[in-house]
Design an enzyme around this catalytic site. Structure first.
Site, mmCIF file in Angstrom:
data_model
loop_
_atom_site.group_PDB
_atom_site.id
_atom_site.type_symbol
_atom_site.label_atom_id
_atom_site.label_comp_id
_atom_site.label_asym_id
_atom_site.label_seq_id
_atom_site.Cartn_x
_atom_site.Cartn_y
_atom_site.Cartn_z
ATOM 1 N N ASN A 110 -4.470 6.194 -0.111
ATOM 2 C CA ASN A 110 -3.737 4.961 0.178
ATOM 3 C C ASN A 110 -4.775 3.853 0.260
ATOM 4 O O ASN A 110 -5.675 3.898 1.094
ATOM 5 C CB ASN A 110 -2.976 5.108 1.504
ATOM 6 C CG ASN A 110 -2.595 3.783 2.132
ATOM 7 O OD1 ASN A 110 -2.601 2.741 1.482
ATOM 8 N ND2 ASN A 110 -2.278 3.810 3.414
ATOM 9 N N MET A 138 0.829 -1.195 0.000
ATOM 10 C CA MET A 138 0.000 0.000 0.000
ATOM 11 C C MET A 138 0.874 1.260 0.000
ATOM 12 O O MET A 138 2.025 1.229 0.426
ATOM 13 C CB MET A 138 -0.911 0.017 1.234
ATOM 14 C CG MET A 138 -1.967 -1.074 1.238
ATOM 15 S SD MET A 138 -3.250 -0.755 0.028
ATOM 16 C CE MET A 138 -4.349 -2.128 0.376
ATOM 17 N N CYS A 139 0.298 2.356 -0.437
ATOM 18 C CA CYS A 139 0.986 3.646 -0.453
ATOM 19 C C CYS A 139 1.059 4.216 0.963
ATOM 20 O O CYS A 139 0.531 3.640 1.909
ATOM 21 C CB CYS A 139 0.239 4.614 -1.358
ATOM 22 S SG CYS A 139 -0.098 3.960 -3.009
ATOM 23 N N GLN A 140 1.717 5.371 1.089
ATOM 24 C CA GLN A 140 1.749 6.050 2.375
ATOM 25 C C GLN A 140 1.412 7.514 2.181
ATOM 26 O O GLN A 140 1.722 8.124 1.147
ATOM 27 C CB GLN A 140 3.117 5.901 3.050
ATOM 28 C CG GLN A 140 3.391 4.480 3.498
ATOM 29 C CD GLN A 140 4.306 4.410 4.705
ATOM 30 O OE1 GLN A 140 4.552 5.396 5.402
ATOM 31 N NE2 GLN A 140 4.815 3.226 4.971
#
Length: 259
Positions: free
Chosen positions: A108, A1-3
């Site tokens: 996210n 996942m993104c941040q």
């Protein structure tokens, strides 16, 4: 996942310290190497920087770490692609105009079977579920409130309904700002802290860097930092509850409306 990384303040403040630790997660202390971006509000304008390179290797990220741009609202993102190829147009945050203001959004998560009908005023340029969700949010806000921005309480209530609708399709941690406030929604994980007088020395968890904020602030300064994972080792971070939408104004998390 993104941040995600967000900052909301009562006076223009630079984000160099927090961004330095945050950028290390873009390919050094974590595997988020599919691009990054950051947007700073300055009055009615926005400075917007994105790069499809990993933040740890991006010359543009180095510029941000060395150039103390001051803003009251900042949103940054480092990407680990789930939908959409690694390309500049798929890098967050995304920017659109609504009600005569720029709006900045970053996400996210991963949305499945999310295919809303868009009426044409807001369309994605890239191929991410995130930009699609942003366009849908703005479209629905415009449908509900027309050409005039509603009072903040009404906007918050509408966003709470819309983010809950979108979150049914998967993970939807997001940040949204028009430069006057910052909204943050937690689907799975978000944390925040408020730095204010008396300020302490903060130590980054991803880099051997510390800052004594008492030396670079005034007693009246107040800064809220919102992030996917805590950035420092010696400050008390507060976790969002899953499904919670928080509103930050002038560095203060606003109390949720009574049911």
């Amino acid at each position: 996942m993104c941040q995600l990384l967000g900052m909301n303040c009562n006076v223009p403040t630079d984000i160099v310290f927090s961004f330095t630790g945050f950028a290390m997660r873009g390919g050094h202390t974590d595997t988020h190497h599919d691009g990054w971006g950051i947007a700073f509000f300055e009055g009615a304008g926005v400075r917007h920087f994105v790069d499809h390179q990993a933040a740890i290797a991006s010359p543009v990220a180095e510029l941000i770490k060395r150039y103390p741009i001051k803003s009251t609202n900042v949103i940054a993102h480092i990407r680990k692609a789930t939908q959409g190829r690694v390309a500049l147009e798929n890098c967050h945050p995304f920017v659109r105009e609504l009600w005569g203001r720029y709006w900045v959004f970053a996400h996210n998560g991963d949305l499945k079977q999310f295919a809303p009908t868009l009426d044409g005023a807001f369309r994605p340029v890239g191929s991410t579920d995130s930009e699609l969700a942003f366009c849908y949010l703005l479209q629905q806000l415009r449908r509900r409130f027309g050409d005039s921005r509603p009072p903040l309480a009404d906007l918050r209530a509408a966003l709470a309904e819309l983010v809950a609708e979108i979150a049914v399709h998967g993970t939807f941690n997001m940040m949204l700002s028009s430069g006057e406030e910052l909204f943050a929604h937690c689907s799975t994980q978000l944390f925040y802290l408020v730095r204010q007088h008396p300020f302490v020395t903060a130590e980054l968890s991803d880099e051997d860097v510390s800052v004594d904020f008492s030396q670079v602030t005034t007693p009246n300064d107040r800064v809220a930092i919102i992030v996917t994972q805590p950035l420092t080792t010696n400050e008390r971070w507060t976790a969002f509850a899953p499904g919670e939408l928080k509103l930050f104004v002038d560095g203060v998390p606003q109390a949720a409306p009574a049911d």
